[in-house]
Design an enzyme around this catalytic site. Structure first.
Site, PDB file in Angstrom:
ATOM      1  CE  LYS A  20      -3.819   2.032   2.494  1.00  0.00           C
ATOM      2  NZ  LYS A  20      -4.781   2.124   3.784  1.00  0.00           N
ATOM      3  CB  SER A  64      -7.989   3.793   2.822  1.00  0.00           C
ATOM      4  OG  SER A  64      -7.230   3.096   3.564  1.00  0.00           O
ATOM      5  CB  SER A 120      -8.461   0.687   5.639  1.00  0.00           C
ATOM      6  OG  SER A 120      -9.187   2.049   5.238  1.00  0.00           O
TER       7      SER A 120
HETATM    8  N1  GLN Z   1     -13.264   4.239   6.432  1.00  0.00           N
HETATM    9  C1  GLN Z   1     -12.749   4.560   7.480  1.00  0.00           C
HETATM   10  C2  GLN Z   1     -12.316   6.216   7.317  1.00  0.00           C
HETATM   11  O1  GLN Z   1     -12.763   6.673   6.297  1.00  0.00           O
HETATM   12  C3  GLN Z   1     -11.565   3.889   7.727  1.00  0.00           C
HETATM   13  C4  GLN Z   1     -10.406   4.018   7.160  1.00  0.00           C
HETATM   14  C5  GLN Z   1      -9.112   3.256   7.326  1.00  0.00           C
HETATM   15  O2  GLN Z   1      -9.355   2.167   7.984  1.00  0.00           O
HETATM   16  N2  GLN Z   1      -8.005   3.815   7.028  1.00  0.00           N
HETATM   17  O3  GLN Z   1     -11.608   6.772   8.254  1.00  0.00           O
END
Ligand code: GLN
Length: 501
Positions: free
Chosen positions: A85, A160, A184
């Protein structure tokens, strides 16, 4: 066998490399060619998985892995290609965190996770697309281009860590790293039909991970099976003195923990004695019928393997959304203050005085979702609002964690439920309403706030043939147990083996 190399997972590739059926260099070359054919980075038919590819750098690492093997080294990951990532800093590839703020940035060092996987012999295929600074659930907040769900290119892959899920599901890479602050890893794994694990907070070092919300950020793995996740998690985890919240524990052999038979179990009932808690709050009427249907099938399979399903309650589940969306933006607004065009990041030109430089650089460098979170975070931390919002959220965070502790102490060993309330939605469908995205995080946020390990395991298919994920949540440091349950399910079912066209 070269035509099917991309279908092999991490464990199988490790064996093919050990028996010299293929070299690391051939393997890396084959996957780079597949990436070039399917992932040209933009346009409606592209997957949009990778943000950075450098064939020369990849092949140089592959040749080193082949040399290490020729010199007598061995190991299940030696020569296995994976991708990272783009939130982990890397010396040999640029790191952007999905943001224009960091476009062109080159780190002088590798993140601990990257360094440890490389020491185990993995070969880096490139850097994977993600929502900007890991803020989002759809990968639409990448500043560069969206990633697309390989099961239906008109849909989001989740986020994400969307690029990670796409690369693994589309067989561009056998496995990828991801990070999970509030879901994410688990949610994109569910939407793309792959297996993902977010370990207990503190298991993987945060050193060299671009920070979003430091009390929640945790690295993990996305792959096609629990076994592949176990192999990689073993290599990338462990104490790191450069991360002040790293857990001081001896190295773990997650594959051995995954395979170890449990007391009272037998070959046909490997989960005998295991109590799986189903929180009533995780199966609300609003849960999509196709998701519920698929989950019931997976739960029945777990029962057949010997597990007992018990009803439990996590009464503060609904509070996880407001609590997370106060705490995460608060920490983000603090973490992101370093990107000011002076110390780090994009610098606006031309600019006036210092204040003008800050304003212009941050307005140009950060996308709308990141700016929204900085505004919220700054507000909840400001004088007069700190007690009303941030402090309240911290207290409720503790109560959410206590709900889990009570379940694990009194009723069950593992908790199961959905990862997300629906299957993957269409790209653009929710662009005007960020709150819709936030609400869809309801089932992943509680474990994040409690620092507990969570997994997403393929559990069949819902509407339009789209994948559904089963979430498993364990006690602190029970990664081995979660992998054991997921592995038992994957030995008995084939959902995780299906691939998109
Ligand atoms: N969807 C969540 C957010 O927007 C989690 C994102 C994540 O785990 N990095 O913050």
């Amino acid at each position: 066998m070269s035509t099917e190399l991309h279908d092999l997972g991490v464990a199988a590739l490790g064996q093919a490399l050990a028996s010299r059926q293929v070299s690391a260099t051939e393997l890396a070359g084959a996957l780079l060619a597949r990436q070039a054919a399917l992932d040209s980075q933009c346009g409606p038919s592209s997957l949009g998985a990778y943000l950075a590819v450098d064939a020369e750098a990849t092949l140089a690492q592959a040749r080193r892995a082949d040399q290490r093997r020729a010199d007598g080294e061995s190991g299940p990951l030696l020569g296995v290609p994976i991708a990272h990532k783009d939130i982990f800093v890397t010396r040999d590839w640029p790191t952007t965190a999905g943001s224009k703020m960091l476009a062109g940035y080159r780190s002088p060092f590798d993140a601990t996770v990257v360094e440890r996987l490389a020491a185990a012999g993995t070969v880096t295929l490139g850097k994977l697309n993600c929502d900007e600074f890991a803020m989002g659930s759809s990968n639409e907040h990448s500043a560069f281009f969206p990633a697309r769900n390989p099961w239906d290119l008109s849909r989001i892959p989740g986020g994400s860590s969307g690029g990670s899920a796409v690369a693994v599901a589309a067989r561009l890479a056998p496995a990828a790293t991801g990070t999970d602050t509030g879901g994410s890893i688990r949610q994109p794994a569910a939407f793309c039909g792959i297996t993902g694990i977010k370990p207990t907070y503190g298991v993987c070092s945060r050193y060299g991970m671009v920070a979003f919300a430091s009390s929640l950020d945790q690295a993990g793995v996305m792959a096609r099976s629990a076994e592949d996740c176990a192999l990689l998690l073993g290599a990338m985890s462990g104490f790191d003195e450069r991360d002040a919240t790293s857990a001081e524990r001896p190295p773990q052999d997650y594959r051995a923990q995954m395979l170890a038979p449990r007391d009272g179990a037998s070959a046909s009932r490997p989960l005998a004695g295991l109590r799986i808690g189903l929180p009533a709050e995780f199966f609300p009427p609003a849960l999509a019928a196709d998701v519920n249907g698929a989950l019931r099938g997976a739960l029945a399979a777990l029962e057949k393997l010997g597990a007992t399903l018990v009803d439990v309650s996590l009464p503060r589940t609904a509070l996880a959304i407001p609590v997370y969306y106060v705490i995460a933006p608060a920490e983000a607004s603090s973490n992101l203050s370093r990107f000011d065009g002076v110390r780090y990041g994009h610098r606006a030109e031309p600019h006036g005085d210092l204040m003008d430089l800050y304003k212009k650089s941050r307005s140009e460098g950060f996308g709308p979702e990141v700016q929204r979170r900085i505004v919220i975070g700054t507000y909840v931390l400001s004088h007069g609002y700190y007690d009303a919002y941030y402090l309240q959220a911290q207290k409720l965070r503790r109560m959410i964690a206590d709900d889990f502790s009570r379940c694990f102490a009194e009723r069950c060993d593992v908790i199961a439920g959905p990862v997300a309330p629906s299957v993957a939605w269409k790209i653009g469908e929710r662009s005007d309403d960020p709150v819709q995205d936030y609400l869809a995080d309801i089932f992943t946020l509680p474990a994040s706030l409690a620092g507990l390990p969570g997994m997403s395991v393929p559990a069949g298919f819902g509407e339009a043939g789209l994948p559904v994920g089963l979430q498993l949540i364990g006690r602190h440091f029970a990664e081995g147990q979660l992998l054991h349950v997921a592995h038992a399910l994957q030995q008995a079912t084939d959902w995780h083996l299906r691939s998109p066209k």
